[in-house]
Design an enzyme around this catalytic site. Structure first.
Site, PDB file in Angstrom:
ATOM      1  N   GLY A  21       0.812  -1.214   0.000  1.00  0.00           N
ATOM      2  CA  GLY A  21       0.000   0.000   0.000  1.00  0.00           C
ATOM      3  C   GLY A  21       0.841   1.257   0.000  1.00  0.00           C
ATOM      4  N   ALA A  22       1.998   1.196  -0.644  1.00  0.00           N
ATOM      5  CA  ALA A  22       2.924   2.336  -0.607  1.00  0.00           C
ATOM      6  C   ALA A  22       2.598   3.405  -1.626  1.00  0.00           C
ATOM      7  CB  ALA A  22       4.359   1.849  -0.820  1.00  0.00           C
ATOM      8  N   ASN A  23       1.488   3.253  -2.345  1.00  0.00           N
ATOM      9  CA  ASN A  23       1.116   4.260  -3.337  1.00  0.00           C
ATOM     10  C   ASN A  23       0.359   5.432  -2.737  1.00  0.00           C
ATOM     11  OD1 ASN A  23      -0.966   2.066  -3.115  1.00  0.00           O
ATOM     12  ND2 ASN A  23      -2.175   3.573  -4.256  1.00  0.00           N
ATOM     13  N   THR A  24      -0.040   5.330  -1.454  1.00  0.00           N
ATOM     14  CA  THR A  24      -0.876   6.376  -0.866  1.00  0.00           C
ATOM     15  C   THR A  24      -0.773   6.330   0.652  1.00  0.00           C
ATOM     16  OG1 THR A  24      -3.118   7.323  -0.889  1.00  0.00           O
ATOM     17  CG2 THR A  24      -2.947   4.933  -0.700  1.00  0.00           C
ATOM     18  N   GLY A  25      -1.457   7.265   1.330  1.00  0.00           N
ATOM     19  CA  GLY A  25      -1.528   7.253   2.791  1.00  0.00           C
ATOM     20  C   GLY A  25      -0.169   7.282   3.452  1.00  0.00           C
ATOM     21  N   ILE A  26      -0.044   6.566   4.578  1.00  0.00           N
ATOM     22  CA  ILE A  26       1.239   6.544   5.284  1.00  0.00           C
ATOM     23  C   ILE A  26       2.248   5.657   4.574  1.00  0.00           C
ATOM     24  CG2 ILE A  26       0.123   7.036   7.492  1.00  0.00           C
ATOM     25  CD1 ILE A  26       0.608   4.132   8.286  1.00  0.00           C
ATOM     26  N   GLY A  27       1.784   4.810   3.662  1.00  0.00           N
ATOM     27  CA  GLY A  27       2.707   3.936   2.949  1.00  0.00           C
ATOM     28  C   GLY A  27       3.663   4.696   2.061  1.00  0.00           C
ATOM     29  N   SER A 146      -3.774  -0.738  14.742  1.00  0.00           N
ATOM     30  CA  SER A 146      -4.443   0.504  15.104  1.00  0.00           C
ATOM     31  C   SER A 146      -5.008   0.342  16.501  1.00  0.00           C
ATOM     32  CB  SER A 146      -5.579   0.802  14.120  1.00  0.00           C
ATOM     33  OG  SER A 146      -6.470   1.784  14.620  1.00  0.00           O
ATOM     34  N   TYR A 171     -13.666  -3.384  11.039  1.00  0.00           N
ATOM     35  CA  TYR A 171     -12.326  -2.804  10.954  1.00  0.00           C
ATOM     36  C   TYR A 171     -11.542  -3.108  12.229  1.00  0.00           C
ATOM     37  CZ  TYR A 171      -8.627   0.710  10.555  1.00  0.00           C
ATOM     38  OH  TYR A 171      -7.409   1.354  10.496  1.00  0.00           O
TER      39      TYR A 171
END
Length: 289
Positions: A21-27, A146, A171
């Site tokens: 998931g490194a394309n967005t967010g904290i990634g 989380s 979640y």
């Protein structure tokens, strides 16, 4: 540790990192800072366009960085296996990708989407990459959980949540599973006599895509911390010489105490066994004998 920042990271030349998931967010800032400090980084995500755009963004920020894209859909075990088969070497695995607070849906393999993506996909990926990790001195697995794990409950008789579905409770369940997995991975790695470190993190309330379609949509930029701040726990867990396996690292690189359910070893073992059965991934190199 409250003053720790990415500037305190050691050099990572010669280290190979995978960030899901490194394309967005904290990634994205996680991958960028690992690359900035010399690691070879694979941006692992399901969307090739977004993944390659993230690679380009990292290269603009860090010209000459060793960074590439690998297609990985954690909601599809065939994709997980295909991605893992393409990996030749890995020192740092950051299990970062996640979805949250979405309507009930199923993965390609028929698992409840949040549990299947956030937990089972990463469980399978870690197990398939385990032989490579065990070959590398100082290898680490960082799993992003989380504090939502505190509301999570795991009903093994209804993992598909057919008897009632709530976006937040589902979640929380997936994040509890992440934390149970990370702590159990460390226990098994230690018993097997390996040097592998498994660490869990809580990024804090961060403005990411998880909140983009929810009730907080209009407030995220005002109330939540930016993604680069949410990346600090992952970067600390992945690189700090002071880290110990089995820790749970939160905002500003502070060590947190997981909720009692996350420290329940019997629950962790049962989840591990069920996850291995569902995914077909056994962690045979370290599994209990």
């Amino acid at each position: 540790m409250s003053r720790w920042t990415a500037r305190d990271m050691p050099g990572l030349t010669g280290r190979n990192a995978i960030v899901t998931g490194a394309n967005t967010g904290i990634g994205l800032p996680t991958a960028l800072e690992l690359a900035r400090h010399g690691a070879r980084v694979t941006v692992a995500s399901r969307d090739p366009g977004k993944g390659r755009a993230a690679v380009a963004e990292i290269l603009r920020a860090v010209p000459g960085a060793e960074v590439g894209y690998g297609r990985l859909d954690l909601a599809d075990l065939a994709s997980v296996r295909e991605f893992a088969a393409s990996v030749e070497r890995v020192d740092l695995l950051v299990n970062n990708a996640g979805i949250g607070m979405v309507p009930r849906a199923l993965t390609r393999d028929g698992f409840e989407l949040q549990f299947g993506t956030n937990h089972l996909g990463h469980f399978a990926l870690t197990g398939l990459l385990l032989p490579h990790l065990l070959e590398r001195p100082g290898a680490r697995v960082v799993t992003v959980s989380s504090d939502a794990h505190k509301v999570g409950r795991i009903d093994f008789d209804d993992l598909a949540l057919t008897r009632g579905y709530g976006k937040m409770s589902a979640y929380g369940r997936s994040k509890l599973a992440n934390l149970l997995f990370a702590l159990e991975l460390q226990r098994q790695a230690t018993r097997a006599g390996t040097g592998l470190l498994s660490v869990a993190t809580h990024p804090g309330m961060t403005a990411t895509n998880i909140f983009s379609a929810g009730p907080l949509q209009g407030l995220v930029r005002l109330l939540l911390q930016p993604a680069f701040a949410g990346a600090v726990p992952s970067l600390y867990a992945a690189t700090s010489p002071a880290i110990r396996g089995g820790e749970y690292i939160g905002p500003k690189a502070r060590t947190l105490t997981p909720a009692p359910a996350a420290r329940d070893e019997a629950l962790a073992v049962r989840l591990w066994e069920v996850s291995a059965e569902l995914t077909g991934v056994t962690f045979s190199q370290i599994a209990y004998r």
